[in-house]
Design a protein around this motif. Sequence first.
Motif, PDB file in Angstrom:
ATOM      1  N   VAL A 145       7.915   5.169   8.706  1.00  0.00           N
ATOM      2  CA  VAL A 145       6.735   5.240   7.841  1.00  0.00           C
ATOM      3  C   VAL A 145       7.161   5.525   6.402  1.00  0.00           C
ATOM      4  CG1 VAL A 145       4.647   6.566   7.331  1.00  0.00           C
ATOM      5  CG2 VAL A 145       5.174   5.921   9.693  1.00  0.00           C
ATOM      6  N   ILE A 146       8.062   6.476   6.223  1.00  0.00           N
ATOM      7  CA  ILE A 146       8.520   6.839   4.875  1.00  0.00           C
ATOM      8  C   ILE A 146       9.281   5.683   4.236  1.00  0.00           C
ATOM      9  CG2 ILE A 146      10.013   8.401   3.566  1.00  0.00           C
ATOM     10  CD1 ILE A 146       9.418  10.535   5.717  1.00  0.00           C
ATOM     11  N   LEU A 147      10.174   5.052   4.991  1.00  0.00           N
ATOM     12  CA  LEU A 147      10.980   3.966   4.442  1.00  0.00           C
ATOM     13  C   LEU A 147      10.107   2.778   4.060  1.00  0.00           C
ATOM     14  CD1 LEU A 147      13.857   2.986   3.826  1.00  0.00           C
ATOM     15  CD2 LEU A 147      13.984   2.137   6.173  1.00  0.00           C
ATOM     16  N   ASN A 148       9.126   2.455   4.876  1.00  0.00           N
ATOM     17  CA  ASN A 148       8.265   1.304   4.626  1.00  0.00           C
ATOM     18  C   ASN A 148       7.480   1.433   3.330  1.00  0.00           C
ATOM     19  OD1 ASN A 148       5.238   0.208   4.996  1.00  0.00           O
ATOM     20  ND2 ASN A 148       6.623  -1.187   6.044  1.00  0.00           N
ATOM     21  N   GLY A 149       6.809   2.549   3.141  1.00  0.00           N
ATOM     22  CA  GLY A 149       5.909   2.689   2.004  1.00  0.00           C
ATOM     23  C   GLY A 149       6.535   3.311   0.778  1.00  0.00           C
ATOM     24  N   ALA A 150       6.898   4.581   0.874  1.00  0.00           N
ATOM     25  CA  ALA A 150       7.374   5.317  -0.292  1.00  0.00           C
ATOM     26  C   ALA A 150       8.686   4.770  -0.834  1.00  0.00           C
ATOM     27  CB  ALA A 150       7.538   6.799   0.065  1.00  0.00           C
ATOM     28  N   ALA A 151       9.570   4.291   0.034  1.00  0.00           N
ATOM     29  CA  ALA A 151      10.883   3.813  -0.411  1.00  0.00           C
ATOM     30  C   ALA A 151      10.868   2.325  -0.745  1.00  0.00           C
ATOM     31  CB  ALA A 151      11.934   4.118   0.650  1.00  0.00           C
ATOM     32  N   LEU A 152      10.507   1.481   0.207  1.00  0.00           N
ATOM     33  CA  LEU A 152      10.624   0.037   0.019  1.00  0.00           C
ATOM     34  C   LEU A 152       9.400  -0.594  -0.637  1.00  0.00           C
ATOM     35  CD1 LEU A 152      12.420  -0.955   3.350  1.00  0.00           C
ATOM     36  CD2 LEU A 152      13.420  -0.509   1.101  1.00  0.00           C
ATOM     37  N   GLY A 153       8.273   0.102  -0.651  1.00  0.00           N
ATOM     38  CA  GLY A 153       7.128  -0.354  -1.433  1.00  0.00           C
ATOM     39  C   GLY A 153       6.228  -1.378  -0.782  1.00  0.00           C
ATOM     40  N   TYR A 154       6.230  -1.488   0.551  1.00  0.00           N
ATOM     41  CA  TYR A 154       5.322  -2.406   1.220  1.00  0.00           C
ATOM     42  C   TYR A 154       3.882  -1.896   1.137  1.00  0.00           C
ATOM     43  CZ  TYR A 154       9.393  -4.718   3.337  1.00  0.00           C
ATOM     44  OH  TYR A 154      10.564  -5.394   3.539  1.00  0.00           O
ATOM     45  N   LEU A 155       2.929  -2.792   1.322  1.00  0.00           N
ATOM     46  CA  LEU A 155       1.504  -2.453   1.216  1.00  0.00           C
ATOM     47  C   LEU A 155       0.870  -2.099   2.554  1.00  0.00           C
ATOM     48  CD1 LEU A 155       0.329  -5.328  -1.185  1.00  0.00           C
ATOM     49  CD2 LEU A 155       1.347  -3.118  -1.785  1.00  0.00           C
ATOM     50  N   ASP A 156       1.668  -2.050   3.615  1.00  0.00           N
ATOM     51  CA  ASP A 156       1.104  -1.874   4.958  1.00  0.00           C
ATOM     52  C   ASP A 156       0.209  -0.650   5.135  1.00  0.00           C
ATOM     53  OD1 ASP A 156       2.502  -4.165   6.344  1.00  0.00           O
ATOM     54  OD2 ASP A 156       4.215  -3.067   5.567  1.00  0.00           O
ATOM     55  N   PRO A 157       0.548   0.526   4.569  1.00  0.00           N
ATOM     56  CA  PRO A 157      -0.353   1.675   4.762  1.00  0.00           C
ATOM     57  C   PRO A 157      -1.768   1.419   4.255  1.00  0.00           C
ATOM     58  CG  PRO A 157       1.774   2.411   3.938  1.00  0.00           C
ATOM     59  CD  PRO A 157       1.773   0.917   3.844  1.00  0.00           C
ATOM     60  N   GLN A 158      -1.913   0.507   3.299  1.00  0.00           N
ATOM     61  CA  GLN A 158      -3.216   0.256   2.710  1.00  0.00           C
ATOM     62  C   GLN A 158      -4.176  -0.467   3.655  1.00  0.00           C
ATOM     63  OE1 GLN A 158      -0.610  -0.517  -1.073  1.00  0.00           O
ATOM     64  NE2 GLN A 158      -2.603  -1.410  -1.438  1.00  0.00           N
ATOM     65  N   PHE A 159      -3.648  -1.181   4.642  1.00  0.00           N
ATOM     66  CA  PHE A 159      -4.559  -1.775   5.625  1.00  0.00           C
ATOM     67  C   PHE A 159      -4.592  -0.973   6.918  1.00  0.00           C
ATOM     68  CE2 PHE A 159      -0.974  -3.824   7.816  1.00  0.00           C
ATOM     69  CZ  PHE A 159      -1.445  -4.002   9.116  1.00  0.00           C
ATOM     70  N   VAL A 160      -3.562  -0.187   7.180  1.00  0.00           N
ATOM     71  CA  VAL A 160      -3.542   0.604   8.413  1.00  0.00           C
ATOM     72  C   VAL A 160      -4.555   1.741   8.359  1.00  0.00           C
ATOM     73  CG1 VAL A 160      -2.127   2.157   9.814  1.00  0.00           C
ATOM     74  CG2 VAL A 160      -1.200  -0.031   9.068  1.00  0.00           C
ATOM     75  N   LEU A 161      -4.774   2.330   7.201  1.00  0.00           N
ATOM     76  CA  LEU A 161      -5.778   3.403   7.095  1.00  0.00           C
ATOM     77  C   LEU A 161      -7.167   2.904   7.496  1.00  0.00           C
ATOM     78  CD1 LEU A 161      -6.835   6.184   6.342  1.00  0.00           C
ATOM     79  CD2 LEU A 161      -6.855   5.461   3.936  1.00  0.00           C
ATOM     80  N   PRO A 162      -7.699   1.811   6.912  1.00  0.00           N
ATOM     81  CA  PRO A 162      -9.021   1.356   7.375  1.00  0.00           C
ATOM     82  C   PRO A 162      -9.019   0.871   8.815  1.00  0.00           C
ATOM     83  CG  PRO A 162      -8.106  -0.164   5.750  1.00  0.00           C
ATOM     84  CD  PRO A 162      -7.253   1.060   5.724  1.00  0.00           C
ATOM     85  N   VAL A 163      -7.896   0.326   9.302  1.00  0.00           N
ATOM     86  CA  VAL A 163      -7.825  -0.084  10.705  1.00  0.00           C
ATOM     87  C   VAL A 163      -7.970   1.128  11.623  1.00  0.00           C
ATOM     88  CG1 VAL A 163      -6.165  -0.772  12.486  1.00  0.00           C
ATOM     89  CG2 VAL A 163      -6.584  -2.260  10.545  1.00  0.00           C
TER      90      VAL A 163
END
Length: 442
Positions: A145-163
């Motif tokens: 989770v940390i590597l995906n968003g905070a480090a590598l900068g993917y947008l995935d957390p932005q759709f997982v929260l509403p899901v």
Amino acid sequence: MNCKLFWAAVLLGTIVRAAALPLSGTRDTIPFRIWSYNASIEGVSRLYGVGGSPPERRIVSYLGAESTVDMPPLAIHELGLAGHVYRWLNGGQFPNTTPIFIAIKAPALLADIGFAVLLYMVVKRRIGEAAARWATTVYWLNPGVILNGAALGYLDPQFVLPVGASLVAAASGWPAVAGTLGMAALLTKPQAVVLGPAIALAIWNGSPGGSGAKALGRAAAAAICVTILVVGPIVLAGGGPSFVQAMGRLGAHDMLSGNAVNLWWIVGYVVRAIYSIEDYGVWGAFSHQTQILQISRFMEVGGPNPRPIGAVLFLAAAAWALWTARRTKDLWLFAALGAFLVHAYAVLSAQVHENHLFAAVPLLVLAAAGRRAFVPLLAAVSAIFFLNLSIFYGISEDVGYAVPRGLTIIDLSVVLSVANCAALVWHGAVLRREARNFTCKL
């Protein structure tokens, strides 16, 4: 977990994220900067292009770098809002310096925090404080989770929260809220469509009094309203055809697997190895580091079109999972079903990218909070996802610290692909057993 240990874990996860935010991440952050810059100047409505016959995709630029806009509009709105704040903090300028990475990662960070808060509140209300602390800690300290968003900068957390919020709303008997949030997720990232069946089943089974059809109707009406509000301004600006064209090209990548450790990465590895025997010998060909194989090249050497094959495999797995979980009214099983759908898509579909497994991790955390049989599976999928990102990008493409792919005799990416296929089978077995246990208790 006691209170002090819990807050220490929260602090540790926060510190690690703060340290990772200034990293440049993957090359995907280049178009993110371009979109953020242009959306902060003129909004989103005209960024997809206006006019032309056939419709013309608009090219937007920032400091000489160019891109077309190929993400749904809510993601662009979020990047644009971050760009507004960044511009304001810089006195109207938009410098391409280290703070810009913090700015474009801010929406994902806020969504990341939001999901942790959602986990805590939902689990605490349904199970208790101890389980809520456990789930929040497991999510907040999850390296993938940390590597995906905070480090590598993917947008995935932005759709997982509403899901995640949509599944909670559906299981709670709030179909309109579930429909609103589900469509918000889809208008943020197209991968959310994979989770549509899980949300629909949760709406149907979560409706009070067995009024599943009416609940789905209310959810659909709410989803349509959200679509009109978000897409309407684009259509009114004359960009409707260009927007449709842009969304139609999503996923049109000429690759069996976009660095995703899955079934098609194994296929690409085997094909490359077979055609490399003459140059490297049998041992050298199969122990050589593999790379992306283009679909066009795969078909040139006699391979079938992987797109329909992958689609059929995924649809078959999805249909089986929906039938297996059809009677559940359990939030934890709805989350597990959603995680399975994401997992099946990431393993069986062609053209999948390395970050597309992400949603399975937070959803498995939610599932494991209420059904501890999913804990070992959560650990395995989290490890596979983290290593998938790490072996290709490290903590950032320009920094390194990647896990070496040569750690195993066969390329580690291939080993992880086999492990991921096995994990999907395991995922299905656990889902089936837990769904049967729920049905037996009815």
